[in-house]
Motif scaffolding. Structure first.
Motif, PDB file in Angstrom:
ATOM      1  N   ALA A 177       0.826  -1.210   0.000  1.00  0.00           N
ATOM      2  CA  ALA A 177       0.000   0.000   0.000  1.00  0.00           C
ATOM      3  C   ALA A 177       0.858   1.257   0.000  1.00  0.00           C
ATOM      4  O   ALA A 177       0.553   2.251  -0.676  1.00  0.00           O
ATOM      5  CB  ALA A 177      -0.930  -0.004   1.212  1.00  0.00           C
ATOM      6  N   THR A 178       1.957   1.225   0.746  1.00  0.00           N
ATOM      7  CA  THR A 178       2.847   2.385   0.842  1.00  0.00           C
ATOM      8  C   THR A 178       3.566   2.649  -0.478  1.00  0.00           C
ATOM      9  O   THR A 178       3.778   3.805  -0.860  1.00  0.00           O
ATOM     10  CB  THR A 178       3.875   2.173   1.959  1.00  0.00           C
ATOM     11  OG1 THR A 178       3.190   1.913   3.190  1.00  0.00           O
ATOM     12  CG2 THR A 178       4.756   3.403   2.128  1.00  0.00           C
ATOM     13  N   ASN A 179       3.950   1.580  -1.193  1.00  0.00           N
ATOM     14  CA  ASN A 179       4.695   1.717  -2.442  1.00  0.00           C
ATOM     15  C   ASN A 179       3.867   1.286  -3.648  1.00  0.00           C
ATOM     16  O   ASN A 179       4.385   0.680  -4.591  1.00  0.00           O
ATOM     17  CB  ASN A 179       5.979   0.876  -2.376  1.00  0.00           C
ATOM     18  CG  ASN A 179       6.870   1.262  -1.212  1.00  0.00           C
ATOM     19  OD1 ASN A 179       7.278   2.416  -1.109  1.00  0.00           O
ATOM     20  ND2 ASN A 179       7.154   0.310  -0.338  1.00  0.00           N
ATOM     21  N   ALA A 180       2.576   1.605  -3.596  1.00  0.00           N
ATOM     22  CA  ALA A 180       1.651   1.144  -4.636  1.00  0.00           C
ATOM     23  C   ALA A 180       2.099   1.531  -6.041  1.00  0.00           C
ATOM     24  O   ALA A 180       1.993   0.741  -6.983  1.00  0.00           O
ATOM     25  CB  ALA A 180       0.247   1.695  -4.365  1.00  0.00           C
ATOM     26  N   ALA A 181       2.631   2.737  -6.200  1.00  0.00           N
ATOM     27  CA  ALA A 181       3.022   3.220  -7.531  1.00  0.00           C
ATOM     28  C   ALA A 181       4.357   2.637  -7.987  1.00  0.00           C
ATOM     29  O   ALA A 181       4.730   2.814  -9.164  1.00  0.00           O
ATOM     30  CB  ALA A 181       3.103   4.742  -7.527  1.00  0.00           C
ATOM     31  N   LYS A 182       5.082   1.943  -7.093  1.00  0.00           N
ATOM     32  CA  LYS A 182       6.423   1.450  -7.434  1.00  0.00           C
ATOM     33  C   LYS A 182       6.516  -0.074  -7.401  1.00  0.00           C
ATOM     34  O   LYS A 182       7.615  -0.625  -7.497  1.00  0.00           O
ATOM     35  CB  LYS A 182       7.446   2.023  -6.442  1.00  0.00           C
ATOM     36  CG  LYS A 182       7.428   3.544  -6.327  1.00  0.00           C
ATOM     37  CD  LYS A 182       8.335   4.009  -5.195  1.00  0.00           C
ATOM     38  CE  LYS A 182       8.247   5.518  -4.991  1.00  0.00           C
ATOM     39  NZ  LYS A 182       9.054   5.971  -3.828  1.00  0.00           N
TER      40      LYS A 182
ATOM     41  N   ARG B 203      13.165  -3.103  -6.897  1.00  0.00           N
ATOM     42  CA  ARG B 203      13.573  -2.505  -5.636  1.00  0.00           C
ATOM     43  C   ARG B 203      12.425  -2.442  -4.639  1.00  0.00           C
ATOM     44  O   ARG B 203      12.622  -2.691  -3.441  1.00  0.00           O
ATOM     45  CB  ARG B 203      14.121  -1.108  -5.883  1.00  0.00           C
ATOM     46  CG  ARG B 203      14.559  -0.384  -4.621  1.00  0.00           C
ATOM     47  CD  ARG B 203      15.106   0.995  -4.930  1.00  0.00           C
ATOM     48  NE  ARG B 203      15.446   1.717  -3.713  1.00  0.00           N
ATOM     49  CZ  ARG B 203      15.894   2.974  -3.675  1.00  0.00           C
ATOM     50  NH1 ARG B 203      16.070   3.636  -4.826  1.00  0.00           N
ATOM     51  NH2 ARG B 203      16.179   3.555  -2.526  1.00  0.00           N
ATOM     52  N   TYR B 204      11.235  -2.106  -5.116  1.00  0.00           N
ATOM     53  CA  TYR B 204      10.105  -1.943  -4.204  1.00  0.00           C
ATOM     54  C   TYR B 204       9.116  -3.110  -4.258  1.00  0.00           C
ATOM     55  O   TYR B 204       8.433  -3.382  -3.273  1.00  0.00           O
ATOM     56  CB  TYR B 204       9.356  -0.639  -4.528  1.00  0.00           C
ATOM     57  CG  TYR B 204      10.142   0.605  -4.210  1.00  0.00           C
ATOM     58  CD1 TYR B 204      10.183   1.103  -2.916  1.00  0.00           C
ATOM     59  CD2 TYR B 204      10.867   1.263  -5.203  1.00  0.00           C
ATOM     60  CE1 TYR B 204      10.918   2.243  -2.613  1.00  0.00           C
ATOM     61  CE2 TYR B 204      11.603   2.409  -4.910  1.00  0.00           C
ATOM     62  CZ  TYR B 204      11.632   2.886  -3.614  1.00  0.00           C
ATOM     63  OH  TYR B 204      12.363   4.014  -3.320  1.00  0.00           O
ATOM     64  N   GLY B 205       9.042  -3.782  -5.394  1.00  0.00           N
ATOM     65  CA  GLY B 205       8.048  -4.841  -5.550  1.00  0.00           C
ATOM     66  C   GLY B 205       8.530  -6.235  -5.228  1.00  0.00           C
ATOM     67  O   GLY B 205       7.728  -7.166  -5.152  1.00  0.00           O
ATOM     68  N   VAL B 206       9.861  -6.390  -5.042  1.00  0.00           N
ATOM     69  CA  VAL B 206      10.402  -7.721  -4.769  1.00  0.00           C
ATOM     70  C   VAL B 206      11.370  -7.723  -3.584  1.00  0.00           C
ATOM     71  O   VAL B 206      11.220  -8.516  -2.649  1.00  0.00           O
ATOM     72  CB  VAL B 206      11.134  -8.295  -6.005  1.00  0.00           C
ATOM     73  CG1 VAL B 206      11.750  -9.652  -5.682  1.00  0.00           C
ATOM     74  CG2 VAL B 206      10.178  -8.420  -7.179  1.00  0.00           C
ATOM     75  N   LEU B 207      12.348  -6.836  -3.608  1.00  0.00           N
ATOM     76  CA  LEU B 207      13.451  -6.878  -2.642  1.00  0.00           C
ATOM     77  C   LEU B 207      12.998  -6.843  -1.183  1.00  0.00           C
ATOM     78  O   LEU B 207      13.363  -7.737  -0.401  1.00  0.00           O
ATOM     79  CB  LEU B 207      14.437  -5.748  -2.937  1.00  0.00           C
ATOM     80  CG  LEU B 207      15.759  -5.794  -2.168  1.00  0.00           C
ATOM     81  CD1 LEU B 207      16.489  -7.098  -2.457  1.00  0.00           C
ATOM     82  CD2 LEU B 207      16.630  -4.597  -2.533  1.00  0.00           C
ATOM     83  N   PRO B 208      12.203  -5.857  -0.754  1.00  0.00           N
ATOM     84  CA  PRO B 208      11.817  -5.841   0.672  1.00  0.00           C
ATOM     85  C   PRO B 208      10.954  -7.039   1.058  1.00  0.00           C
ATOM     86  O   PRO B 208      11.076  -7.568   2.163  1.00  0.00           O
ATOM     87  CB  PRO B 208      11.048  -4.525   0.822  1.00  0.00           C
ATOM     88  CG  PRO B 208      10.597  -4.182  -0.555  1.00  0.00           C
ATOM     89  CD  PRO B 208      11.645  -4.703  -1.479  1.00  0.00           C
ATOM     90  N   PHE B 209      10.119  -7.482   0.127  1.00  0.00           N
ATOM     91  CA  PHE B 209       9.268  -8.640   0.403  1.00  0.00           C
ATOM     92  C   PHE B 209      10.114  -9.909   0.526  1.00  0.00           C
ATOM     93  O   PHE B 209       9.896 -10.733   1.418  1.00  0.00           O
ATOM     94  CB  PHE B 209       8.236  -8.815  -0.723  1.00  0.00           C
ATOM     95  CG  PHE B 209       7.265  -7.678  -0.838  1.00  0.00           C
ATOM     96  CD1 PHE B 209       6.091  -7.679  -0.101  1.00  0.00           C
ATOM     97  CD2 PHE B 209       7.515  -6.610  -1.688  1.00  0.00           C
ATOM     98  CE1 PHE B 209       5.180  -6.634  -0.202  1.00  0.00           C
ATOM     99  CE2 PHE B 209       6.623  -5.566  -1.797  1.00  0.00           C
ATOM    100  CZ  PHE B 209       5.456  -5.571  -1.051  1.00  0.00           C
ATOM    101  N   GLY B 210      11.072 -10.055  -0.387  1.00  0.00           N
ATOM    102  CA  GLY B 210      11.922 -11.234  -0.363  1.00  0.00           C
ATOM    103  C   GLY B 210      12.750 -11.332   0.905  1.00  0.00           C
ATOM    104  O   GLY B 210      12.890 -12.411   1.486  1.00  0.00           O
ATOM    105  N   ILE B 211      13.295 -10.190   1.352  1.00  0.00           N
ATOM    106  CA  ILE B 211      14.100 -10.183   2.580  1.00  0.00           C
ATOM    107  C   ILE B 211      13.233 -10.529   3.791  1.00  0.00           C
ATOM    108  O   ILE B 211      13.595 -11.377   4.619  1.00  0.00           O
ATOM    109  CB  ILE B 211      14.773  -8.811   2.774  1.00  0.00           C
ATOM    110  CG1 ILE B 211      15.828  -8.575   1.669  1.00  0.00           C
ATOM    111  CG2 ILE B 211      15.423  -8.719   4.154  1.00  0.00           C
ATOM    112  CD1 ILE B 211      16.409  -7.179   1.681  1.00  0.00           C
TER     113      ILE B 211
END
Length: 393
Positions: A152-157, A162-170
């Motif tokens: 929700a915070t990075n909806a546009a990215k 960087r925003y759609g995979v990396l933080p989720f994967g970590i």
């Protein structure tokens, strides 16, 4: 030396930083009555079937036929109160605590891995006196909330790596690693599937999503082809492939479950008339309660229960789609996806479609932590439904 401090407010979007825990009355809608009725019906049927499945085992092992149902009724009452309370909360308030909740879940899993291992190497439970709970249940909810917050915070990215995979994967990798180290395969599977589903809902690009699925399939294939790679998991795969050849080494439970399912026929033997629950199926009150349901209620009764679960999940998705804000939509979708995943995987296990991984059936299987968390999540979906009703109007 300057003290190191963590400001959790820095992780909170400005739009939700000042959200109240309960919204003013004029901003509230009505909870979704259909969803609430489905939850209560499944809870009631689950309690009835739990008593039917467990009373013989409870009498033999505990000297009290009501041992399991008494405890489950207590958690059902507490969980229902928690659901009602959660339904009154402003769901945007939960977003403020997404990161902290994730850190708490990590801490609980780490604590269990270090201090709570039993003689067999398992670290699935945390014991506090006579009370115990599974930290993996907290971790499942933490993943739902954190991933909904990030998307929700990075909806546009979300289309970017960087925003759609990396933080989720970590975030997913850290939780999954601790769960698998505790030798909790079913928890790892559900948390991994939940994380991938939340990324899909949030808008991660398909090509990244496909890579994650490919890695998961490759891992499963590696275990099947080379079972010695993970001895504990490999043993279960061998039993799954040929339970009759491993009758005394783990195949017994699966074989008895299949007998129970087949014995039910179309109409079933009748409520309370299962034979396999009389010490043939080990611990029928837990993960293998569904074969008792099939034996007593038959194909028709079991199908009705599956349909009720399907209606619950479908109604939850409808609530999510009507929610005016992305966090609420993802939160509701994640909670009902959790239910749907556990139902599918539990039925797959007891029918020997997949290896036995110890996955409970929501509302039916005995377990206080799981029931409390499940009802709490259903309360959050009801909280989101209030916003959805306003949007609908």
């Amino acid at each position: 030396m300057k003290a190191i401090t963590i400001d959790f407010n820095s992780f909170i979007p400005a739009a939700v930083a000042n959200e109240p825990i309960i919204e003013p009355k004029h901003k509230r809608g009505k909870i979704d009555a259909t969803f609430l009725v489905l939850v209560l019906v499944l809870l009631t049927v689950g309690l009835v079937m739990l008593f039917s499945a467990s009373h013989a085992y409870a009498f033999y092992n505990e000297g009290n036929s009501f041992y399991f149902i008494e405890r489950q009724l207590f958690f059902a009452v507490v969980g229902t109160v928690a659901m009602i309370f959660a339904a009154q909360i402003n769901h945007k308030f939960i977003q403020k605590w997404a990161v902290l909740l994730y850190i708490v879940a990590l801490g609980l899993l780490l604590f269990a891995d270090i201090f709570m291992r039993d003689q067999y190497g398992f670290a699935r439970w945390i014991y506090i006196g006579s009370f115990s709970f599974q930290p993996s249940e907290v971790a499942k909810f933490a993943i739902i909330v954190l991933f909904a917050h990030l998307a929700a915070t990075n909806a546009a990215k979300m289309q970017s790596f960087r925003y759609g995979v990396l933080p989720f994967g970590i975030a997913l990798g850290m939780i999954a690693l601790l769960v698998i180290l505790s030798r909790h395969l079913s928890g790892t599977i559900i948390i991994g599937a939940l994380g991938i589903a939340m990324m899909w809902f949030g808008g991660t690009r398909f090509r990244y999503f496909a890579v994650l699925i490919g890695m998961g399939v490759a891992f499963v294939a590696l275990i099947i082809i080379f079972p010695q790679f993970m001895a504990y998991t490999g043993d279960r795969v061998q039993v799954w492939l040929d339970p009759y050849s491993y009758y005394h080494e783990g195949g017994f439970q699966t074989i008895q479950a299949l007998i129970a399912i087949g014995s039910g026929g179309i109409w079933g033997a009748g409520l309370g008339n299962s034979r396999q629950k009389y010490l043939y199926i080990p611990e029928p009150q837990n993960d293998f309660i569904f074969p008792v349901v099939c034996e007593e209620l038959g194909f028709i009764g079991a199908s009705i229960i599956v349909i009720l679960f399907a209606l619950l999940v479908a109604r939850g998705y409808m609530i999510a789609m009507r929610c005016p804000d992305k966090f609420g939509a993802l939160l509701a979708a994640g909670c009902v996806t959790h239910i749907g995943l556990q139902v599918i995987l539990n039925i797959a296990v007891v029918t020997n479609t997949i290896p036995n991984t110890g996955i409970s059936l929501p509302f039916f299987s005995y377990g206080g932590t799981a029931l409390l968390m499940t009802l709490g999540e259903m309360g959050i979906v009801l909280a989101v439904s209030k916003k959805s009703s306003i949007q609908k109007n």
